[in-house]
Design an enzyme around this catalytic site. Structure first.
Site, PDB file in Angstrom:
ATOM      1  N   ASP A  39       0.898  -1.384   0.114  1.00 53.31           N
ATOM      2  CA  ASP A  39       0.105  -0.091   0.039  1.00 53.31           C
ATOM      3  C   ASP A  39       0.871   1.279   0.078  1.00 53.31           C
ATOM      4  O   ASP A  39       2.040   1.360   0.662  1.00 53.31           O
ATOM      5  CB  ASP A  39      -0.975  -0.060   1.312  1.00 53.31           C
ATOM      6  N   ILE A  40       0.561   2.247  -0.771  1.00 54.21           N
ATOM      7  CA  ILE A  40       1.106   3.504  -0.977  1.00 54.21           C
ATOM      8  C   ILE A  40       1.284   4.195   0.380  1.00 54.21           C
ATOM      9  O   ILE A  40       2.107   5.089   0.555  1.00 54.21           O
ATOM     10  CB  ILE A  40       0.850   4.225  -2.114  1.00 54.21           C
ATOM     11  N   ASN A  97     -13.009  -3.456   2.134  1.00 57.26           N
ATOM     12  CA  ASN A  97     -13.869  -2.214   2.377  1.00 57.26           C
ATOM     13  C   ASN A  97     -14.866  -2.425   1.370  1.00 57.26           C
ATOM     14  O   ASN A  97     -14.569  -2.514   0.041  1.00 57.26           O
ATOM     15  CB  ASN A  97     -13.098  -1.022   2.341  1.00 57.26           C
ATOM     16  N   GLU A 105     -12.476   3.286  -1.296  1.00 61.15           N
ATOM     17  CA  GLU A 105     -11.923   4.367  -2.329  1.00 61.15           C
ATOM     18  C   GLU A 105     -11.582   3.801  -3.771  1.00 61.15           C
ATOM     19  O   GLU A 105     -11.745   4.473  -4.738  1.00 61.15           O
ATOM     20  CB  GLU A 105     -10.915   5.187  -1.595  1.00 61.15           C
ATOM     21  N   VAL A 106     -11.028   2.837  -3.936  1.00 63.30           N
ATOM     22  CA  VAL A 106     -10.929   2.473  -5.273  1.00 63.30           C
ATOM     23  C   VAL A 106     -11.708   0.983  -5.562  1.00 63.30           C
ATOM     24  O   VAL A 106     -11.742  -0.028  -4.900  1.00 63.30           O
ATOM     25  CB  VAL A 106      -9.039   1.674  -5.250  1.00 63.30           C
ATOM     26  N   HIS A 110     -10.283  -5.374  -3.672  1.00 65.86           N
ATOM     27  CA  HIS A 110      -8.790  -5.617  -2.923  1.00 65.86           C
ATOM     28  C   HIS A 110      -8.944  -5.931  -1.433  1.00 65.86           C
ATOM     29  O   HIS A 110     -10.068  -5.573  -0.804  1.00 65.86           O
ATOM     30  CB  HIS A 110      -7.905  -4.207  -3.112  1.00 65.86           C
ATOM     31  N   HIS A 112      -7.107  -5.755   2.239  1.00 69.41           N
ATOM     32  CA  HIS A 112      -5.911  -5.187   2.835  1.00 69.41           C
ATOM     33  C   HIS A 112      -5.031  -6.481   3.733  1.00 69.41           C
ATOM     34  O   HIS A 112      -5.916  -6.913   4.388  1.00 69.41           O
ATOM     35  CB  HIS A 112      -6.247  -4.061   3.764  1.00 69.41           C
TER      36      HIS A 112
HETATM   37  P1  AMP Z   1     -10.051   1.280  -0.049  1.00 66.38           P
HETATM   38  O1  AMP Z   1     -10.225   2.752   0.981  1.00 66.38           O
HETATM   39  O2  AMP Z   1     -10.289  -0.035   0.739  1.00 66.38           O
HETATM   40  O3  AMP Z   1     -10.389   1.438  -1.257  1.00 66.38           O
HETATM   41  O4  AMP Z   1      -8.318   1.409  -0.150  1.00 66.38           O
HETATM   42  C1  AMP Z   1      -7.557   1.668  -1.059  1.00 66.38           C
HETATM   43  C2  AMP Z   1      -6.117   1.710  -0.540  1.00 66.38           C
HETATM   44  O5  AMP Z   1      -5.365   1.963  -1.916  1.00 66.38           O
HETATM   45  C3  AMP Z   1      -5.649   2.772   0.409  1.00 66.38           C
HETATM   46  O6  AMP Z   1      -4.977   2.284   1.464  1.00 66.38           O
HETATM   47  C4  AMP Z   1      -4.631   3.748  -0.608  1.00 66.38           C
HETATM   48  O7  AMP Z   1      -3.314   3.943   0.303  1.00 66.38           O
HETATM   49  C5  AMP Z   1      -4.048   2.506  -1.546  1.00 66.38           C
HETATM   50  N1  AMP Z   1      -3.639   3.135  -2.949  1.00 66.38           N
HETATM   51  C6  AMP Z   1      -4.122   3.901  -3.707  1.00 66.38           C
HETATM   52  N2  AMP Z   1      -3.156   4.118  -4.497  1.00 66.38           N
HETATM   53  C7  AMP Z   1      -2.383   3.406  -4.534  1.00 66.38           C
HETATM   54  C8  AMP Z   1      -1.177   3.327  -5.349  1.00 66.38           C
HETATM   55  N3  AMP Z   1      -1.019   3.879  -6.188  1.00 66.38           N
HETATM   56  N4  AMP Z   1      -0.208   2.042  -4.841  1.00 66.38           N
HETATM   57  C9  AMP Z   1      -0.477   1.405  -3.810  1.00 66.38           C
HETATM   58  N5  AMP Z   1      -1.607   1.739  -3.161  1.00 66.38           N
HETATM   59  C10 AMP Z   1      -2.461   2.527  -3.336  1.00 66.38           C
END
Ligand code: AMP
Length: 126
Positions: A39-40, A97, A105-106, A110, A112
């Site tokens: 994770d970034i 999530n 968010e994405v 995924h 975690h």
């Molecule tokens: P979620 O809130 O479950 O959608 O988590 C999305 C996660 O993606 C967050 O923990 C971000 O820090 C992570 N994230 C977003 N962009 C990147 C990226 N380019 N590389 C790695 N992790 C990312």
């Protein structure tokens, strides 16, 4: 095929672009079914994301529409990553999530994978 009531898959979401190698990631593991990368913005000493290769928006979408092979491949990849990172003995946490209340968010499924310290309560007090 999107699941009824869920938005269609966004081909330009950031994890789709990571899968296409259009943007870099710190890869931990990759096989036919899944990609794992750091994770970034890590929230624990180990914070890895594991994503399926298939185009699934969320856990709701994946659980309803993915094939048994995709589900098995993804889950086995998650277990292998945790094992290979040495997290089994001390333990770890997996977190999906889903949607607005889940804080997703994405829009590419995924999970975690957190570890490297004692992680406390499941849902912290506000
Ligand atoms: P979620 O809130 O479950 O959608 O988590 C999305 C996660 O993606 C967050 O923990 C971000 O820090 C992570 N994230 C977003 N962009 C990147 C990226 N380019 N590389 C790695 N992790 C990312």
């Amino acid at each position: 095929m999107p699941v009824s009531g869920l938005p269609p898959y966004d081909e330009n979401n950031i994890f789709a672009r990571i899968l296409r190698k259009e943007i870099p990631s710190k890869t931990v593991y990759e096989d036919e079914w899944a990609l794992a990368f750091h994770d970034i913005a890590p929230q624990a000493p180990v914070h890895v994301l594991v994503i399926p290769k298939g185009k699934y928006c969320s856990f709701a979408d994946f659980s309803a529409a993915a094939s048994p092979e995709e589900i098995a491949g993804f889950i086995r990849a998650v277990g292998k990553v945790a094992h290979d990172l040495g997290l089994e003995a001390p333990g770890y946490r997996l977190l999906f999530n889903m949607g607005t209340h889940g804080g997703q968010e994405v829009p590419h499924l995924h999970v975690h994978l957190f570890g490297g310290r004692s992680l406390g309560r499941m849902i912290p007090d506000r």
